[in-house]
Each structure stands twice: as C-alpha cells, then as structure tokens.
Design a protein around this motif. Sequence first.
Motif, PDB file in Angstrom:
ATOM      1  N   LEU A  48      46.184  -7.331  -2.474  1.00  0.00           N
ATOM      2  CA  LEU A  48      47.032  -6.523  -1.598  1.00  0.00           C
ATOM      3  C   LEU A  48      48.484  -6.586  -2.041  1.00  0.00           C
ATOM      4  O   LEU A  48      49.218  -5.607  -1.956  1.00  0.00           O
ATOM      5  CB  LEU A  48      46.907  -7.016  -0.154  1.00  0.00           C
ATOM      6  CG  LEU A  48      45.608  -6.667   0.550  1.00  0.00           C
ATOM      7  CD1 LEU A  48      45.548  -7.311   1.915  1.00  0.00           C
ATOM      8  CD2 LEU A  48      45.483  -5.170   0.671  1.00  0.00           C
ATOM      9  N   VAL A  49      48.908  -7.762  -2.512  1.00  0.00           N
ATOM     10  CA  VAL A  49      50.290  -7.894  -2.961  1.00  0.00           C
ATOM     11  C   VAL A  49      50.578  -6.895  -4.073  1.00  0.00           C
ATOM     12  O   VAL A  49      51.637  -6.277  -4.122  1.00  0.00           O
ATOM     13  CB  VAL A  49      50.541  -9.335  -3.446  1.00  0.00           C
ATOM     14  CG1 VAL A  49      51.880  -9.434  -4.148  1.00  0.00           C
ATOM     15  CG2 VAL A  49      50.474 -10.303  -2.283  1.00  0.00           C
ATOM     16  N   SER A  97      49.957  -2.877  -2.589  1.00  0.00           N
ATOM     17  CA  SER A  97      50.592  -2.318  -1.399  1.00  0.00           C
ATOM     18  C   SER A  97      51.944  -1.691  -1.680  1.00  0.00           C
ATOM     19  O   SER A  97      52.426  -0.883  -0.906  1.00  0.00           O
ATOM     20  CB  SER A  97      50.749  -3.396  -0.329  1.00  0.00           C
ATOM     21  OG  SER A  97      49.489  -3.780   0.128  1.00  0.00           O
ATOM     22  N   LEU A 147      38.245  -3.530   5.528  1.00  0.00           N
ATOM     23  CA  LEU A 147      39.571  -2.903   5.583  1.00  0.00           C
ATOM     24  C   LEU A 147      40.358  -3.219   4.316  1.00  0.00           C
ATOM     25  O   LEU A 147      41.056  -2.363   3.766  1.00  0.00           O
ATOM     26  CB  LEU A 147      40.339  -3.408   6.801  1.00  0.00           C
ATOM     27  CG  LEU A 147      39.954  -2.805   8.142  1.00  0.00           C
ATOM     28  CD1 LEU A 147      40.758  -3.438   9.246  1.00  0.00           C
ATOM     29  CD2 LEU A 147      40.196  -1.308   8.123  1.00  0.00           C
ATOM     30  N   ALA A 148      40.236  -4.479   3.857  1.00  0.00           N
ATOM     31  CA  ALA A 148      40.920  -4.849   2.620  1.00  0.00           C
ATOM     32  C   ALA A 148      40.366  -4.052   1.446  1.00  0.00           C
ATOM     33  O   ALA A 148      41.118  -3.594   0.578  1.00  0.00           O
ATOM     34  CB  ALA A 148      40.771  -6.341   2.363  1.00  0.00           C
ATOM     35  N   PHE A 189      36.890  -6.838   8.630  1.00  0.00           N
ATOM     36  CA  PHE A 189      38.249  -6.988   8.101  1.00  0.00           C
ATOM     37  C   PHE A 189      38.251  -6.934   6.579  1.00  0.00           C
ATOM     38  O   PHE A 189      39.142  -6.356   5.963  1.00  0.00           O
ATOM     39  CB  PHE A 189      38.854  -8.301   8.576  1.00  0.00           C
ATOM     40  CG  PHE A 189      39.008  -8.369  10.062  1.00  0.00           C
ATOM     41  CD1 PHE A 189      39.667  -7.370  10.740  1.00  0.00           C
ATOM     42  CD2 PHE A 189      38.498  -9.425  10.785  1.00  0.00           C
ATOM     43  CE1 PHE A 189      39.810  -7.410  12.108  1.00  0.00           C
ATOM     44  CE2 PHE A 189      38.637  -9.481  12.150  1.00  0.00           C
ATOM     45  CZ  PHE A 189      39.298  -8.467  12.809  1.00  0.00           C
ATOM     46  N   LEU A 190      37.226  -7.561   6.001  1.00  0.00           N
ATOM     47  CA  LEU A 190      37.097  -7.518   4.549  1.00  0.00           C
ATOM     48  C   LEU A 190      36.971  -6.066   4.085  1.00  0.00           C
ATOM     49  O   LEU A 190      37.550  -5.672   3.075  1.00  0.00           O
ATOM     50  CB  LEU A 190      35.855  -8.313   4.144  1.00  0.00           C
ATOM     51  CG  LEU A 190      35.931  -9.106   2.846  1.00  0.00           C
ATOM     52  CD1 LEU A 190      37.169  -9.959   2.797  1.00  0.00           C
ATOM     53  CD2 LEU A 190      34.694  -9.976   2.702  1.00  0.00           C
ATOM     54  N   SER A 211      41.533 -10.965  -1.850  1.00  0.00           N
ATOM     55  CA  SER A 211      42.028  -9.714  -1.267  1.00  0.00           C
ATOM     56  C   SER A 211      43.512  -9.820  -0.944  1.00  0.00           C
ATOM     57  O   SER A 211      44.251  -8.858  -1.096  1.00  0.00           O
ATOM     58  CB  SER A 211      41.221  -9.322  -0.033  1.00  0.00           C
ATOM     59  OG  SER A 211      41.152 -10.383   0.862  1.00  0.00           O
ATOM     60  N   LEU A 212      43.947 -11.009  -0.541  1.00  0.00           N
ATOM     61  CA  LEU A 212      45.373 -11.177  -0.245  1.00  0.00           C
ATOM     62  C   LEU A 212      46.208 -10.947  -1.510  1.00  0.00           C
ATOM     63  O   LEU A 212      47.220 -10.236  -1.496  1.00  0.00           O
ATOM     64  CB  LEU A 212      45.605 -12.590   0.303  1.00  0.00           C
ATOM     65  CG  LEU A 212      46.847 -12.790   1.137  1.00  0.00           C
ATOM     66  CD1 LEU A 212      46.859 -11.837   2.307  1.00  0.00           C
ATOM     67  CD2 LEU A 212      46.905 -14.217   1.641  1.00  0.00           C
ATOM     68  N   ILE A 246      41.895  -0.631   1.518  1.00  0.00           N
ATOM     69  CA  ILE A 246      43.272  -0.580   1.037  1.00  0.00           C
ATOM     70  C   ILE A 246      43.306  -0.765  -0.475  1.00  0.00           C
ATOM     71  O   ILE A 246      44.016  -0.065  -1.197  1.00  0.00           O
ATOM     72  CB  ILE A 246      44.122  -1.652   1.741  1.00  0.00           C
ATOM     73  CG1 ILE A 246      44.202  -1.340   3.231  1.00  0.00           C
ATOM     74  CG2 ILE A 246      45.510  -1.715   1.131  1.00  0.00           C
ATOM     75  CD1 ILE A 246      44.896  -2.399   4.029  1.00  0.00           C
ATOM     76  N   SER A 290      51.695   2.173  -1.917  1.00  0.00           N
ATOM     77  CA  SER A 290      50.551   2.468  -1.065  1.00  0.00           C
ATOM     78  C   SER A 290      50.344   3.964  -0.896  1.00  0.00           C
ATOM     79  O   SER A 290      51.282   4.732  -0.754  1.00  0.00           O
ATOM     80  CB  SER A 290      50.766   1.817   0.291  1.00  0.00           C
ATOM     81  OG  SER A 290      49.843   2.319   1.206  1.00  0.00           O
TER      82      SER A 290
END
Lengths: 313, 379
Positions: A291-292, A295, A233-234, A230-231, A287-288, A237, A298
């Motif tokens: 992402l803000v 994204s 995937l971050a 999952f990391l 990562s959160l 992105i 994107s």
Amino acid sequence: MILLLQYTLIFASVLVLVALGGCFSEHSGVINIGLEGIMVMGALGGALTMKYLPPDLNAALVILIVILACVVVGMLFSLLLGVAAIRFNADQTLVGTALNLLGPAAAVVLVRAINMAEDINNVSTTVAYGTAKKAFTTNIGSFEFNWFMLVALLVLIASYIVLYKTRFGLRLCACGEHPQAADSVGINVYKMRYAGVLISGALGGLGGLVYITAGVSEWKFENGVAGFGFLALAVMIFGQWKPINIGLAALLFGLFRALSNVYTGFDVLVALNLPNTVYNMLPYIISLIVLVFVSGKSKAPKAEGIPYDKGQR
Amino acid sequence: MQTDRKRESLLRNSGVQTIIGSLLCIAIGLLIGYVVLLIINPAGAGGAIAAILKNYFYYPSHVAVLKYLGTTLVKASALLVCSLSVLFAWKVGLFNIGVAGQYVIGAGASLYCALGLGLPWYVCLIAAMVCAALVGGISGALKAYFNVNEVISCIMLNWIGLYAVNMLLNTVKEQSTPYTKSLASANSSALLPNVGLDKIFSNNEYVTIGIIFAVLAAIIVWVLLDRTKFGFELKATGLNKHAARYCGMREKRNIILAMMISGALAGLGAAVLFLCGIEQWMVQMTSIPAMGFNGIAAAFLGGSHPIGAIFSSYFIQHITSGGSYVDKAMYSAQISDLISAFIIYLCGFVFFFKGWLGRLLDKRDEKRAAAQEKGGKAQ
C-alpha cells in the motif's frame, strides 16, 4: 507443492470474488468496508442451505442452489449499507463498520439459536455441512479442484467485460468519478449506486461461502472470516480498482495466505524455524508495504465516499 | 407562545438534537433486539431484554449490586478511553478503526512489562500508551507521507498487532492454560492502586484509580479539543488540510500527532483494564477483542463529544455485561453485541435525522409566519 497450489488458488478465488465486489461498489461511489460482515452473512446463508439440502441431490444442482442462497443473503445484507449510504446520506465508513460488527454477531446468535433448538445442550456456533460440500470439489490426480476456482475466473472475466465494455459498467464508473456529470446526461445515480452495492453484496456473500468451504466441512461462526474481507479491500487497492490487476494481486495474496497453512511441507521454510504466527501475519505485512508503494498515485474513484447530493454543484 | 418558541429554539440546538438522536438509536436498537429475541423464542423475549437492561440489578442483595456495578464501571472506563480515542481522531477527520489494534498493543505492552519484566504499574501504563501511540503514529505517517488510507492501514495493523501480541505474551503465560499469569500472584506491584475506591463497591478489588484516569482523560480531551490552540489546529486540519497548510499549520505533523494521541488513548484503555487484573490475555486469540469496536459505537452514540462518551460508553458496557444474564437455555449472550451493532448502524442516520428535524422546524416557522402575515392583513 500441489497442496500449496491448491490453497493458493482457493484463497485467491475468495479474494478475487470479494475484491471485485468491493471494486463494483467503489466504482459506483460507495465505499464498502463492510465486506467482512457481508462475507459472514453470505457464508451463513450458504452453510445453512447446505445443512438442510437433501443429501442425494445432483451435484450441479447443489452448487447452483447454494450459490443462489449465499448471493441472495449477501445482497439483502448489503442493502443495509445501500439504504443508509444512498438514501440517508450516512457516513459510509461508519455504516460499513456497523455491518462488520452486525454480521458476526447476527451469525452467532442465529446459529446458536438453531443449534439449541435441535439439542438444548449444544451451545456451539458450528454449522456442519459435510456431505453437501462434496459436490464442490473433484479430484484431478492429487489436485483437489474446486468448482469455485472456475466460478471466480468466470466472474473475473465477466467483471472486466461489464466494467469496460458495457453501457452499464461505464455508467457505473461515471457515477463514482463525477456523479453530477453522470446525472446531467440522464443517468440515475441512485440506481447505479444501489446496483454497485448489490453486486458487492452478491460477490461478497459468494466469497464468504467459498472461504468457509475451503478445506473444512464445518464452520465455527464465532471465528467470522478472520479478516478476509479486509484483505480483499487491500487486494482491491493493490489492484488499483482494475479487474485484471485485482486478479493478479489476489494470486499474490493468496500465495502468502496459503504459505501459513502449508509451510511445514517445505524444508527451506521449516529450517528458518519461524513461529506459525509469523506466517499468519505475512499477508497483512505485505499488503501494508504494498500500500505504501501504490497509494501515492492512487486511481481510486474520485467521488467515492461522498454521498450524492442532487442539488450540489 | 413564549414557551413554544423557547421549546423550539431548544429543539434547534445541535446538542439537544444529538441527544434525541442518540436516545432514538438506543430505543430502536433495543426494539430490534427484542424482535430478534421474539423470533428465536417468543416465550422469554421480554425477560431477556429486561435482564440485559437490568444487568447487575439481577442480584437481590445490595452488596452484590454494588460489587457488580463496580465491575461494569471498570470495563466501562476502558471502553470510555477507547471511545475517546475514536472521537479524537474523528475530530481530526480520521476514522481510527485501528483503535482495536492499538488496544491490543497496549494490552501486550502493559502485560509484558508487568509479567515479563516485573515493572511497577505506572511504568506498565506508560509503556502501553507509548507503544500504542507508536502504532497509531505508523498509520498517521503512512497517511501523511504516502497517502495510504488510514482505515486500511489500521485494519492491517490490527491483525499484525494481534498476532504479534499473541507471540509476545506466549512467553508469560501459565504453564497449563492459554491465559497469561495472574497479576496478583506474579507481580502485585503492577496492579493499579485502589485508592480506597474498592471500599465503596463492596470490596471489589478491581475498582482502581483507572476509573479516575478514564474520566480525567475525557475532560482532558474535551479541553484539548475545544479550548486550546493545538486542538483548533487539529480540527482545522481535519476540516480541510489544504486550507490548514495555507494558514501555516503543519498539516502532516498534525495528522501524525492526532493518530499518536488517539493511539495513546487506546493504549491507556487497555492498561486500565488489564492492569487491574480483571482479565487475563488469551494467547490463542484468533479474533480482535471487541472492546475497540465497541469504542467506535460509544464514540458515535455519544455524539462524538467527550462528555457524551462518558454516558454512552457506560450504556454500551451496561448492556454488554447485561447480555450474560439472559436465560442461556434460550438465547446466547451475543444478543447484546447484536444490539450494540444495530445501535452503531443507526448512529449513521443521526446526521440525516438532524437535517430532517431542521427542515421540519423551518417548515413550521414558515407556516406560522405566513399565518401571522395573513392575520395582520385581516385586521
């Protein structure tokens, strides 16, 4: 300090490999959220190969065989996603989630069965691969160089070239952006998507192997790969689906992940007196936040996640 | 002829198709599990599958069967609420993989309120729902305002939640073990009331009002989604958020609210399990509890319908509990996790199966119509 660098580089190698895998899959138009499960299966394939390899084998040969094993297992496992998503138009997120559950469960069942066949009282899920692992590392001073760091770098460069400079890569991207248009000029969208998923399986499996061999000489498969898929995937992105950016993002995330292992070596960080769990949380929190910021604009492939329907216009 | 047509129209019914699809998933999933068992050790494979399916019928005495049926029901009720959480978000076009993390947050909040603050059960329950709703709301808000994919943000929050809850519950754990204190001894007012249900299940003290809450939640979700204006708005937003905004719906608010309700349900799931005292939290947990992910399985196996979820979550819990009865000398209990993982995987094919069935029926109808026409001409 050297230890921090070493951990950063090895974690970054894992993230780069897996994130590039995700990158290929998504550029072909298939969301691969099952990377976590693919990593576990690849790691299992590699670990079992190491376990059964004769101990007096040439180091280069060991590396080659083990890489081959985890790549093949990863690809086979990713076919589960490929067939469901490409041939049967299944929901990619759902199937990916299933892979994430399937990987660790299958690994635990298999490893337990193998362990119990050897010794009826051994119900652990641990695979030890002690000696074979020595082939992966070589010491440069006090820095333990892992050959997989080099492999990751090579894969990164190769990915850049393949995606942007070859016919195959550009066609792959076309299938993720506008499959109908790609089809109209004679590209087989289904084949391209299978290729994307298989590459992600290969790189995901390899990443899983690198992760479990980083530092330890046995792996408890109950633990899976602790969210690294999952990391990754971050990272993908954050890297905006571009290989070079993914490389840089992986370094950053690798650094934060490494901090949780070695923060006790830094007086400044020890003085802060934060509990260990805070360092464990850090990569995810970062990562959160990241992402803000990224994204909004994107650059995700436009057709990702949408099953290709030849008849649709 | 008449009955034939009737049966056909039944086959064309989407609900019936879903049920057939789900049953097929179960059958194939079990078959694959059986094959895996055969590969590991052919001697006991049949017995192991039977043990998984039998679960509590393993016990010869009537009393024990009832007691363990109660235990399975308790866990199934938590699973049911988790699956409701998943399907609620799914109906609004969101894949709430964060149900696992919201469940963790719910467990943390309810146990901390119970053990750390000494509050009664209804406060703990509400605290669990509110905290989990807030975490769900974060993902919703990130999706609505910053275009962050909810799957990714939920996954990040899962891990953040797990570590945060471990840290929080570390303050209320037993001295000598990594588990949180038992509710019965530390704060019995935080235990959910039994309301006489324990008597039915051979005095199984874990059977509480929680089961009723779970079933009520299923009915409320069903009514909310299918029978109210709010539910309609939510579904419209899920189908096409631009169209929803064009129609004057506040699509951003709807996304956030949907994630909050979904989160609250996950929190409720954790509360009904942990507040009956059947399990204690292990503060050194390094992987996210499977309950949330099993909720995804139950939601899709139940055809993402709240009433279907009641049956599917019972089934998933039944085989998960049944896994502990397989012969440990040959197999591991995780074989049931493997089977449920396969079932989720197969659920991905249900949509294709429905399309295929529809085409098959169309073809048959065409053939029949052609045959009739021919027959008409001949006369």
